[in-house]
Design a protein around this motif. Structure first.
Motif, PDB file in Angstrom:
ATOM      1  N   ALA A 162       1.012  -1.144   0.012  1.00 38.20           N
ATOM      2  CA  ALA A 162       0.173  -0.068   0.011  1.00 38.20           C
ATOM      3  C   ALA A 162       0.835   1.305  -0.091  1.00 38.20           C
ATOM      4  O   ALA A 162       0.432   2.252  -0.610  1.00 38.20           O
ATOM      5  CB  ALA A 162      -1.106  -0.172   1.195  1.00 38.20           C
ATOM      6  N   THR A 163       2.036   1.138   0.527  1.00 29.46           N
ATOM      7  CA  THR A 163       2.965   2.233   0.856  1.00 29.46           C
ATOM      8  C   THR A 163       3.382   2.649  -0.725  1.00 29.46           C
ATOM      9  O   THR A 163       3.590   3.648  -1.157  1.00 29.46           O
ATOM     10  CB  THR A 163       4.149   2.307   1.722  1.00 29.46           C
ATOM     11  N   LYS A 191      -6.625   4.339   0.955  1.00 30.66           N
ATOM     12  CA  LYS A 191      -7.325   4.371   2.249  1.00 30.66           C
ATOM     13  C   LYS A 191      -8.329   3.169   2.684  1.00 30.66           C
ATOM     14  O   LYS A 191      -8.512   2.621   3.527  1.00 30.66           O
ATOM     15  CB  LYS A 191      -7.832   5.607   2.763  1.00 30.66           C
ATOM     16  N   ALA A 192      -9.312   3.152   1.796  1.00 28.71           N
ATOM     17  CA  ALA A 192     -10.363   2.100   1.699  1.00 28.71           C
ATOM     18  C   ALA A 192      -9.768   0.651   1.760  1.00 28.71           C
ATOM     19  O   ALA A 192     -10.134  -0.377   2.590  1.00 28.71           O
ATOM     20  CB  ALA A 192     -11.254   2.117   0.537  1.00 28.71           C
ATOM     21  N   THR A 194      -6.682   0.012   2.931  1.00 25.43           N
ATOM     22  CA  THR A 194      -6.113  -0.104   4.146  1.00 25.43           C
ATOM     23  C   THR A 194      -7.214  -0.646   5.529  1.00 25.43           C
ATOM     24  O   THR A 194      -7.058  -1.528   6.387  1.00 25.43           O
ATOM     25  CB  THR A 194      -5.287   0.773   4.694  1.00 25.43           C
ATOM     26  N   ASP A 195      -8.325   0.048   5.302  1.00 27.91           N
ATOM     27  CA  ASP A 195      -9.297  -0.026   6.233  1.00 27.91           C
ATOM     28  C   ASP A 195      -9.912  -1.411   6.243  1.00 27.91           C
ATOM     29  O   ASP A 195     -10.191  -1.931   7.113  1.00 27.91           O
ATOM     30  CB  ASP A 195     -10.551   0.892   6.035  1.00 27.91           C
ATOM     31  N   ILE A 196      -9.880  -2.071   5.027  1.00 30.75           N
ATOM     32  CA  ILE A 196     -10.603  -3.369   4.869  1.00 30.75           C
ATOM     33  C   ILE A 196      -9.813  -4.302   5.393  1.00 30.75           C
ATOM     34  O   ILE A 196     -10.090  -5.334   6.306  1.00 30.75           O
ATOM     35  CB  ILE A 196     -10.727  -3.797   3.292  1.00 30.75           C
ATOM     36  N   VAL A 197      -8.282  -4.209   5.339  1.00 38.40           N
ATOM     37  CA  VAL A 197      -7.436  -5.208   5.830  1.00 38.40           C
ATOM     38  C   VAL A 197      -7.595  -5.113   7.447  1.00 38.40           C
ATOM     39  O   VAL A 197      -7.432  -6.134   8.334  1.00 38.40           O
ATOM     40  CB  VAL A 197      -6.021  -5.161   5.223  1.00 38.40           C
TER      41      VAL A 197
END
Length: 299
Positions: A162-163, A191-192, A194-197
């Motif tokens: 993600a980074t 961001k979505a 990251t929120d899911i994981v």
């Protein structure tokens, strides 16, 4: 995950598979049957205790046990269903992100399309492995932006990927290949992910409270082990199959709840994450392909 036709219920009765609770519990059922048989013989033939027992206590406790098992099953299924909704959201978010990247990037920018095609897919496969506790790096399609050595040392590979996606989006903005508004849109998409994981990690790392799980197992054990005391007078030697069947039903419910409360594993009833990851891979590649763009633009 096992796929089946729920309308063919008669054939399902005689169907067995490796996660079938009857096969798993058969050794324990035999032990319970031997225990009940010995207890029944002792009471009927040695002690000759043929009256005075009652099923009232077990009937009352059975009501309580039934209510507790319903709550146990519902809480486990809620975790399984929440995991499925999160992976459904992951499918949608990756599609949205791929479509927006396809629209934002210049038509001749094939390199960056290839980057996002690979790295969105990499994120999904890394997330699958992360939730199972072991990432298969052979499933990832690496580029020079993310060397294999860095991933081998990482404790949270999805964060690393993600980074890398964030860095690429920032580079596109600095090179003025995308506008500030488009950068903000892509920021929300990453961001979505990251929120899911993070939500999946919450399910994985927060099991059913230990005291509750321990109480359930003790309750079921004591209930089944004391059943001969209440049933021998009424059922005599029929107490043996009755106790074995009750043990099978109660413990099966607990086993099923234990399996589905952790939906990210490799059991038969866990989520089909391999299938969903492959679907995401095909969808993202199709969206970011030149063929797809030519169909839209007419060139």
């Amino acid at each position: 995950m096992i796929k089946y036709n729920p309308k063919k219920w008669f054939s399902l009765i005689f169907q067995f598979h490796r996660s079938d609770t009857f096969r798993i519990l058969l050794p324990s059922m035999i032990l319970i049957g031997l225990y009940t048989a010995g207890f029944t013989y002792l009471e009927l033939e040695v002690v000759e205790w043929r009256d005075g027992a009652t099923t009232t206590v077990h009937s009352l406790l059975g009501i309580v046990l039934g209510l507790v098992l319903v709550f146990r099953t519902n809480s486990a299924y809620d975790r399984w269903w929440e995991g499925r909704k999160l992976w459904g959201a992951l499918i949608n978010e990756t599609r949205n992100m791929a479509m927006k990247i396809q629209a934002f990037l210049p038509e001749d920018d094939l390199h960056n399309r290839q980057f996002f095609s690979k790295y969105i897919t990499n994120y999904v496969y890394a997330m699958k492995g992360h939730l199972r506790g072991k990432i298969n790096l052979a499933e990832l399609e690496l580029m020079q932006e993310l060397p294999l050595q860095e991933l081998e040392k990482a404790k949270h590979v999805p964060n690393i990927i993600a980074t890398a996606i964030y860095i690429k989006c920032n580079q596109l903005y600095r090179r003025q290949l995308i506008s500030g508004d488009q950068f903000i849109i892509l920021d929300k998409e990453v961001k979505a992910l990251t929120d899911i994981v993070g939500a999946c990690e919450r399910i994985k790392n927060t099991p059913i409270p230990y005291s509750y799980s321990l109480f359930m197992k003790k309750f079921i054990f004591i209930y089944t082990m004391t059943m001969p005391l209440g049933f021998i007078t009424s059922f005599q030697y029929w107490t043996i199959p009755v106790v074995m069947f009750v043990f099978y039903v109660l413990v099966s419910i607990e086993l099923i709840a234990e399996e589905i409360e952790e939906p990210f594993g490799v059991d038969s009833n866990d989520l089909p994450m391999e299938e969903m990851a492959l679907r995401i891979k095909h969808n993202v590649r199709e969206i970011l392909s030149n063929t797809h763009r030519s169909l839209v633009t007419g060139h």
